[in-house]
Write a protein that holds these residues in place. Sequence first.
Motif, PDB file in Angstrom:
ATOM      1  N   GLU A  59       0.843  -1.168  -0.132  1.00 17.25           N
ATOM      2  CA  GLU A  59       0.064  -0.190  -0.006  1.00 17.25           C
ATOM      3  C   GLU A  59       0.907   1.279  -0.100  1.00 17.25           C
ATOM      4  N   THR A  60       0.325   2.391  -0.373  1.00 18.53           N
ATOM      5  CA  THR A  60       0.850   3.776  -0.290  1.00 18.53           C
ATOM      6  C   THR A  60       0.670   4.274   0.686  1.00 18.53           C
ATOM      7  N   ILE A  61       1.844   4.669   1.425  1.00 16.47           N
ATOM      8  CA  ILE A  61       1.568   5.471   2.965  1.00 16.47           C
ATOM      9  C   ILE A  61       1.483   7.044   2.848  1.00 16.47           C
ATOM     10  N   TYR A  62       0.560   7.576   3.303  1.00 11.85           N
ATOM     11  CA  TYR A  62       0.829   9.119   2.930  1.00 11.85           C
ATOM     12  C   TYR A  62       1.243   9.604   4.469  1.00 11.85           C
ATOM     13  N   ASP A  63       2.441   9.601   4.879  1.00 13.16           N
ATOM     14  CA  ASP A  63       2.800   9.940   6.197  1.00 13.16           C
ATOM     15  C   ASP A  63       3.320  11.392   6.356  1.00 13.16           C
ATOM     16  N   PHE A  64       2.455  12.496   5.814  1.00 14.48           N
ATOM     17  CA  PHE A  64       2.641  13.506   5.775  1.00 14.48           C
ATOM     18  C   PHE A  64       1.212  14.437   5.698  1.00 14.48           C
ATOM     19  N   GLY A  65       1.136  15.746   6.176  1.00 11.71           N
ATOM     20  CA  GLY A  65       0.109  16.386   5.951  1.00 11.71           C
ATOM     21  C   GLY A  65       0.030  18.117   5.565  1.00 11.71           C
ATOM     22  N   GLY A  66      -0.786  18.421   4.913  1.00 15.49           N
ATOM     23  CA  GLY A  66      -0.867  19.705   4.758  1.00 15.49           C
ATOM     24  C   GLY A  66      -0.334  19.974   3.373  1.00 15.49           C
ATOM     25  N   PHE A  67      -0.516  19.034   2.456  1.00 13.76           N
ATOM     26  CA  PHE A  67       0.357  19.058   0.957  1.00 13.76           C
ATOM     27  C   PHE A  67      -0.940  19.253   0.003  1.00 13.76           C
ATOM     28  N   PRO A  68      -0.529  19.328  -1.020  1.00 18.98           N
ATOM     29  CA  PRO A  68      -1.739  19.304  -2.291  1.00 18.98           C
ATOM     30  C   PRO A  68      -2.211  18.144  -2.305  1.00 18.98           C
ATOM     31  N   GLU A  69      -3.685  18.112  -2.862  1.00 16.95           N
ATOM     32  CA  GLU A  69      -4.387  17.055  -2.701  1.00 16.95           C
ATOM     33  C   GLU A  69      -3.791  15.991  -3.841  1.00 16.95           C
ATOM     34  N   ALA A  70      -3.080  16.497  -4.848  1.00 20.43           N
ATOM     35  CA  ALA A  70      -2.510  15.833  -5.751  1.00 20.43           C
ATOM     36  C   ALA A  70      -1.451  14.680  -5.253  1.00 20.43           C
ATOM     37  N   LEU A  71      -0.815  15.016  -4.010  1.00 18.14           N
ATOM     38  CA  LEU A  71       0.008  13.938  -3.580  1.00 18.14           C
ATOM     39  C   LEU A  71      -0.804  12.734  -3.089  1.00 18.14           C
ATOM     40  N   TYR A  72      -1.943  13.014  -2.506  1.00 16.43           N
ATOM     41  CA  TYR A  72      -2.645  11.984  -2.024  1.00 16.43           C
ATOM     42  C   TYR A  72      -3.410  10.970  -2.929  1.00 16.43           C
ATOM     43  N   ARG A  73      -3.222  11.432  -4.043  1.00 10.32           N
ATOM     44  CA  ARG A  73      -3.837  10.593  -5.222  1.00 10.32           C
ATOM     45  C   ARG A  73      -2.718   9.750  -5.780  1.00 10.32           C
ATOM     46  N   ILE A  74      -1.465   9.696  -5.384  1.00 11.96           N
ATOM     47  CA  ILE A  74      -0.392   8.814  -6.086  1.00 11.96           C
ATOM     48  C   ILE A  74      -0.346   7.647  -5.441  1.00 11.96           C
ATOM     49  N   LYS A  75      -0.320   6.580  -6.233  1.00 11.64           N
ATOM     50  CA  LYS A  75      -0.283   5.109  -5.992  1.00 11.64           C
ATOM     51  C   LYS A  75       1.161   4.797  -6.562  1.00 11.64           C
ATOM     52  N   TYR A  76       1.674   3.830  -5.447  1.00 12.56           N
ATOM     53  CA  TYR A  76       3.238   3.114  -6.169  1.00 12.56           C
ATOM     54  C   TYR A  76       2.970   1.460  -5.615  1.00 12.56           C
ATOM     55  N   PRO A  77       2.113   0.874  -6.402  1.00 15.21           N
ATOM     56  CA  PRO A  77       1.620  -0.564  -6.001  1.00 15.21           C
ATOM     57  C   PRO A  77       2.684  -1.648  -6.334  1.00 15.21           C
ATOM     58  N   ALA A  78       4.087  -1.500  -5.686  1.00 12.86           N
ATOM     59  CA  ALA A  78       5.016  -2.425  -6.130  1.00 12.86           C
ATOM     60  C   ALA A  78       4.729  -3.808  -5.428  1.00 12.86           C
ATOM     61  N   SER A  79       5.273  -4.559  -5.795  1.00 15.85           N
ATOM     62  CA  SER A  79       5.104  -5.899  -5.143  1.00 15.85           C
ATOM     63  C   SER A  79       6.617  -6.279  -4.406  1.00 15.85           C
ATOM     64  N   GLY A  80       6.311  -7.273  -3.654  1.00 12.98           N
ATOM     65  CA  GLY A  80       7.462  -7.754  -2.816  1.00 12.98           C
ATOM     66  C   GLY A  80       7.809  -9.159  -3.495  1.00 12.98           C
ATOM     67  N   ASP A  81       8.723  -9.954  -2.883  1.00 13.34           N
ATOM     68  CA  ASP A  81       9.318 -11.058  -3.440  1.00 13.34           C
ATOM     69  C   ASP A  81       9.544 -11.938  -2.041  1.00 13.34           C
ATOM     70  N   GLU A  82       8.927 -12.981  -1.773  1.00 13.12           N
ATOM     71  CA  GLU A  82       9.170 -13.625  -0.521  1.00 13.12           C
ATOM     72  C   GLU A  82      10.437 -14.452  -0.961  1.00 13.12           C
ATOM     73  N   THR A  83      10.916 -14.882  -1.875  1.00 13.13           N
ATOM     74  CA  THR A  83      12.322 -15.725  -2.091  1.00 13.13           C
ATOM     75  C   THR A  83      13.381 -14.841  -1.458  1.00 13.13           C
ATOM     76  N   ILE A  84      13.392 -13.460  -1.887  1.00 11.21           N
ATOM     77  CA  ILE A  84      14.319 -12.234  -1.870  1.00 11.21           C
ATOM     78  C   ILE A  84      14.377 -12.275  -0.236  1.00 11.21           C
ATOM     79  N   THR A  85      13.310 -11.991   0.379  1.00 11.43           N
ATOM     80  CA  THR A  85      13.324 -11.689   1.857  1.00 11.43           C
ATOM     81  C   THR A  85      13.789 -12.801   2.528  1.00 11.43           C
ATOM     82  N   LYS A  86      13.386 -13.976   2.106  1.00 15.07           N
ATOM     83  CA  LYS A  86      14.142 -15.122   2.973  1.00 15.07           C
ATOM     84  C   LYS A  86      15.521 -15.057   2.607  1.00 15.07           C
TER      85      LYS A  86
END
Length: 263
Positions: A59-86
């Motif tokens: 999920e995309t976390i918006y850990d900030f406040g008071g910025f233009p609405e356009a920022l809160y519409r951005i998504k970056y839906p990257a995937s993980g990789d369980e093999t690399i985590t291991k």
Amino acid sequence: MLPALFVAHGAPLLAIENNVYTKFLNSLGHSLPKPKAIVLFSAHWESSVQKVSNVDEFETIYDFGGFPEALYRIKYPASGDETITKEITELFAKQGVPFEVNTARGLDHGAWVVLRLLYPHADIPVISMSVNPRLSPEEQYKIGSSLSSLREKDMLIIASGGTVHNLGALRMAGDNGKVDQWALDFDMWLEKKISNWDVESLFKYDTLAPNADFAVPPYGNEHFIPLFYAMGSADQEKSAKLLHRSYRYGNLSHSVWQFGELK
């Protein structure tokens, strides 16, 4: 082999700006071979024990406040990789680095702003990593060095933060291009020590570097320490190159360092 990078993530506004720094990050992403995966340490994920993500899709976390609405519409839906985590957790176990696997946390703006500028299509697996400001620089460096073998497998290690990051000193309303001398002096000291791989001095930056208490205030050292994680991952080569440096708001540094060589 891919190098490791320390990348300043600046203010969240970078995500919607078009300036010299965003253009540089865009071109940097195009200049590097596409990584098999990205292992990213973010200043905005602090923990007392090293955290390693194992997430199917972030999920995309918006850990900030008071910025233009356009920022809160951005998504970056990257995937993980369980093999690399291991693989990462096995390296930590081998090196005696305590860790915990996290299966829920998304990508904070220290991660997704940088990733989106480098690789806008979110088509590269990401393993998100925390940082621990309570560790010594030597310990942070050791965590990075324990992951050096990942670079040999075409994985890109990125540490996201900022060398000069004092929110109380920023001039958000007076972004006129002028840079405070205290910030320049600190970064010039840092450049010399990093270029010479003088870790003995770097590990004592808080007492040796000019204006260290202002450039890296006690409440903001989480932005500086990612440098040690990235640098540690190139310990076997001990080569460093400053790729970019610019400033915003009087003293907020946009520095990008490359550690190790592209081979």
